[in-house]
Scaffold this motif. Sequence first.
Motif, mmCIF file in Angstrom:
data_model
loop_
_atom_site.group_PDB
_atom_site.id
_atom_site.type_symbol
_atom_site.label_atom_id
_atom_site.label_comp_id
_atom_site.label_asym_id
_atom_site.label_seq_id
_atom_site.Cartn_x
_atom_site.Cartn_y
_atom_site.Cartn_z
ATOM 1 N N UNK A 197 6.215 -1.986 -41.580
ATOM 2 C CA UNK A 197 4.802 -2.050 -41.221
ATOM 3 C C UNK A 197 3.906 -1.430 -42.291
ATOM 4 N N UNK A 198 4.474 -0.687 -43.228
ATOM 5 C CA UNK A 198 3.662 -0.109 -44.295
ATOM 6 C C UNK A 198 3.127 -1.178 -45.239
ATOM 7 N N UNK A 199 3.696 -2.381 -45.179
ATOM 8 C CA UNK A 199 3.231 -3.485 -46.018
ATOM 9 C C UNK A 199 2.259 -4.410 -45.287
ATOM 10 N N UNK A 200 1.979 -4.118 -44.015
ATOM 11 C CA UNK A 200 1.264 -5.077 -43.194
ATOM 12 C C UNK A 200 -0.238 -5.099 -43.458
ATOM 13 N N UNK A 201 -0.815 -4.013 -43.924
ATOM 14 C CA UNK A 201 -2.275 -3.965 -44.072
ATOM 15 C C UNK A 201 -2.768 -5.007 -45.068
ATOM 16 N N UNK A 202 -2.085 -5.139 -46.205
ATOM 17 C CA UNK A 202 -2.504 -6.147 -47.191
ATOM 18 C C UNK A 202 -2.388 -7.554 -46.611
#
Length: 822
Positions: free
Chosen positions: A598-603
């Motif tokens: 989920x750390x990659x989800x913002x982009x």
Amino acid sequence: MTNLYTVKPNDTLLGIAIKNKISLVELLELNPQYQPNPDLININDSITLPNKEKANSTDLKPVDPVDMNRPTEGGCAIARPTCKGIEVCDVVFKTGDKTKDYFLLDKHAQELLEEEISYTQQLIDGYEKVLQKAPENNTNQDSAAVAEHKAMRQKWYDIAISSGALPVNTQTEAQPTPEDDPFVNTIGIKRSDINRNTAQAKIIELEERKKLLNKVFTLEPTERTLVDILNTEIDADLKRQNDYINAVTSTDESSVKQGINQKNFSSKSVALTNQKPGIIEIFIVSQNRLVYIRQDFMTREEPFWRHSENHTHLNQAVSSGNWKEMGKAISSDITNGITDGIKNTIDGQFEGKIIGWQVPGYKLKEWKANKEFKDANGETVYAVSAEAQLLRFAAQASVKGDFNLKQAKFDLGFAAESSASLAEGAVTFNSYFPHEKGYSALITYTDADRKPALYPLGHFRCSATLTLSCLVTAMASGKVMFKNQAEESAGTGVIFSPFPTIGVRPSGQIGVSAEGFAGAQAGGQLSGKVEWLIPQKTGTTDFSALVEIKAEGNVAFGLGAGVDFQVRLDRGSLEIHCCARLVWGPGASGGFGTSIDFSQLFELAKIIWESIDTIGYRIMGNINEEAYTYLSRAAFSAFTEKDFKPIKDAIEIGTKDIDDWWRYRLREVKNNLFISDEAKRITKRILDRNVLSGVSLRILPPETVGMMLNTLVHTYVFNREERQEKAICLLLAGAIRSWRKFVEVLAHMNEKGEKQTTDDALVKNLQRINYILDGDQQKEFNQWIAQLASVNYLENIGMVQKIFPYTPTSPHLKIKRNNLKP
């Protein structure tokens, strides 16, 4: 090269596309600066059009298949009896055979072999011509140049297939896409229908807007006049869209093709008359070099090539490791050994060559790699598989027979430099795929007419390492060991075929192959990052990394036709699936999926939100329902949760925490104190803006904005209404730039953000906003709504000053519209 069109009064991008017989999708790909707002063009702007110049074709001569009827020698159509000796004019070794399995050629066989070598050399020369004209990976190439090169590559590929040089599976030949460009028809619509469908969807949107407008305003004379003006403007736009539909003909065709018909080069149209397609690598002692022949030629000639029946001297040289004496040993075995009365002689011109011949390094490596002759030092192996031979065959275009070179060049749709170990049949490409500029990725959605539609938004590229290895590797005692056996597929077909494929191997590695190529399992290995460039950064290479391609553990590709990428959330697991086109560009097939944290989800969330805003909040195929719902709820939690988290942190927290919070909220939301506190937090976070993580309110989805408005329009006993009213004003001004989003926000204005589809529900939610306004504010608000209704986006108003929805005032200075109920 491209052409430029100067914008004239009353021009629109759709009108320009129709006038120039191209699709709006293509026009937006060529002019990505207009992708966020295709209506925002100005008089005298320069619009890029496709190149109309005729493609410069490369002169590639056909190579006939092998004639399986062998040319006769002096009227003799059959092989010389094996009981009689021959005058040996050459000695030939076939890659993969043991040292004693060499062939002896007489004069006629030698002449036929030299003729065959000239044909395969013609194929190599043709590949070199195509390679020399391949686009450089780091230069600006327009789509016309890419299409031209692919056509040239396809032409060579089909020549090689029809000649029998490439091992294409004749049962399942390549299935190239009919229209091989970024606007490929993959979702069931014709290219010529794109402009018509765009205009038709616009008509439906305008008619819906007109219908709702007449319900929005009261019947006060000034408002009636305003509605009449807006209806007149909408009617004019409706007429324009109908004119566009009438102007579109069924023969509209993109000029990007430049007269190139890909179907003419399709491998399905090639007559595959050969019986055993493929290339064989052989070593000719007389020329002291490796050359390539077709398998059909080998099938025809092998009965006429003689094996030496005596290997006494050769066995002694090999067993003693006396490699320098091998030529002399072979010569002695040919002339001195007599078996069953057979006596061979050596041609005078050839005798000196064979006696003084010393085994070159790469041939020696091959023999040492054989179990029979491999030494204890584990010398570098030599890959002998068909894949490795094909790789070296293609490498001849740049290495010219010197396999000791560490660099080679191949055609991957661009001129691809590789670090190479050709003896081992291995190459590594570190590059941008399909190009440093990236591929114009297409958003897939359902338009207002419920038809499938495409929209380009930014560029994707893959910054990756592609490794093709024709040897099986294994670990033993912590060391990498090579086995001289072929992989199921090394993926070598991608350096020939214009139609590469991506797949996930059983190990979870991402491999490559080529459609229709024999043994086309996913071979090789691809690793790196998928990156995205937003339209606003057009002209730069400031890509953002989105997805890390794992070395293993990837999942099978699972997208439907026309979807370039999709974000998926399934039972708490987050995945992104990428179509092969994001890596290889148009014409590629297959793809891969990889789990992400989920750390990659913002982009990714920003891409999704930008995309859905651009296409007018239609149903989009690039995110599944579970993931979209998660994003809208997580964003809402950033504005409402007691423990403050900016949007980025809220999105990256994961499904468990968001689901737990959501269930708790639904239990408490009917409690007046709970909802009052929620309104306070929303108000504070809108006003101080610390929650936004650098993004604009504009990209927040309607579900999030609708739930926020639903909370804010209530009156609370202990809340400061002037702050709350200001927050509503800033939320409307910041989050809504179009009529379409305004309608969607009204439709989702409830506790759960669920869509309400009736006009009455929309009007009721609008009245709830009206309730907080006094008379002057209501007039301002109506003017703001009229601005939304008059253009597709507020920024299109141009020099006219854009007003806020209304001017916030203190409660004791205004008279509320008490005739309306909350």
